[in-house]
Structures are given as C-alpha cells and as structure tokens.
Scaffold this motif. Sequence first.
Motif, short mmCIF file in Angstrom:
data_model
loop_
_atom_site.label_atom_id
_atom_site.label_comp_id
_atom_site.label_asym_id
_atom_site.label_seq_id
_atom_site.Cartn_x
_atom_site.Cartn_y
_atom_site.Cartn_z
N GLU A 185 -28.75 -170.33 -104.32
CA GLU A 185 -28.62 -169.42 -105.46
C GLU A 185 -27.35 -169.69 -106.26
O GLU A 185 -27.30 -169.44 -107.47
N ASP A 212 -30.01 -169.97 -98.48
CA ASP A 212 -30.44 -169.24 -99.67
C ASP A 212 -29.26 -168.88 -100.56
O ASP A 212 -29.32 -169.04 -101.79
N GLU A 213 -28.17 -168.39 -99.96
CA GLU A 213 -26.98 -168.01 -100.74
C GLU A 213 -26.41 -169.23 -101.48
O GLU A 213 -26.03 -169.13 -102.64
N LEU A 258 -32.41 -167.43 -88.73
CA LEU A 258 -32.18 -166.44 -89.77
C LEU A 258 -30.81 -166.64 -90.42
O LEU A 258 -30.67 -166.56 -91.65
N VAL A 259 -29.80 -166.94 -89.62
CA VAL A 259 -28.45 -167.18 -90.15
C VAL A 259 -28.46 -168.42 -91.03
O VAL A 259 -27.89 -168.43 -92.14
N ARG A 260 -29.13 -169.49 -90.57
CA ARG A 260 -29.21 -170.73 -91.33
C ARG A 260 -29.94 -170.52 -92.65
O ARG A 260 -29.48 -170.95 -93.72
N MET A 261 -31.08 -169.81 -92.61
CA MET A 261 -31.85 -169.58 -93.83
C MET A 261 -31.08 -168.72 -94.83
O MET A 261 -31.11 -168.99 -96.03
N THR A 262 -30.37 -167.71 -94.33
CA THR A 262 -29.60 -166.85 -95.22
C THR A 262 -28.48 -167.63 -95.89
O THR A 262 -28.28 -167.52 -97.11
N ALA A 263 -27.75 -168.44 -95.12
CA ALA A 263 -26.68 -169.26 -95.70
C ALA A 263 -27.25 -170.24 -96.73
O ALA A 263 -26.70 -170.40 -97.83
N LYS A 270 -17.58 -165.26 -88.52
CA LYS A 270 -18.83 -164.52 -88.63
C LYS A 270 -18.56 -163.09 -88.21
O LYS A 270 -17.73 -162.87 -87.33
N GLY A 311 -22.50 -163.93 -98.10
CA GLY A 311 -22.79 -165.13 -98.87
C GLY A 311 -21.74 -165.44 -99.91
O GLY A 311 -21.37 -166.59 -100.11
#
Length: 128
Positions: free
Chosen positions: A28, A24-25, A17-22, A107, A111
């Motif tokens: 974008e 995605d940010e 989840l942390v990897r996907m969020t980073a 941490k 983002g």
Amino acid sequence: MRHSTLSVVLVVEDEPLVRMTAADELEEAGFQVLEATNADEALRVLEARSDEVQVLFTDVDMPGSMDGMALAEQVYERWPHVLLLISSGHARPHPDEIPDHGHFVPKPYIGATLVRHITEMMHTLRGP
C-alpha cells in the motif's frame, strides 16, 4: 509518500498472518514485496533476485537452519547493498549485534512504523 516499484522489500516471517499484514502495508505504501517463510527460502530468493532486493525485513525467531540474526549476517556478507530491518516479539538485540546499517523494530509494530523505518533507511542510504 509512494515509492517507485523498483523499491523491493523481502519480508521473511514464518507466521502467515503477520507476513501477509506486513506485505499488505508495504505494498500500500508503494513497495514491491517478495515473501519468504524462513531464512532458507529467503536465501533462495536472494540468490535469484539479489539485484532487485533493497531491503530485507526479517523476524528473528523462525524455524529452519538459521534464525533472522544469522540470516541478516549472511545477507550483509553476501549482499552488502541490501538494507536490514530486524523484528522480534521476544529478542531485543543490542545495536552492536545487528550488522552494519541494520535497524530493529520490536513486535508488535504497526504498518506505519514499518513503512517509516524502511523509508528512513532508504533515504539515509541514498541521501537527500
């Protein structure tokens, strides 16, 4: 500020989840993102695509043969053109412990902070 698709960031994080969020940010914000779940996988990516990768963004605490600090050292020695951004929710490395031009972001981060750090690092390296 959007970046050219030539700006490639390798995100190394074992928490999905942390990897996907980073990722995605960063996407974008206009970066191209490559992902790895640990240092060993990151080294395989770099061996294949080091000419493309401009920034390594790695967590410190990961399973595998080495942690993020050891990975940063190897990347700095083998691919000195790759900028280093290190993150951890536990470790707080002293600036002297981070190879040459590397930076640290604690941490949890948002983002926008991640994008700002990478943008500033790239701008400093390339100049105005």
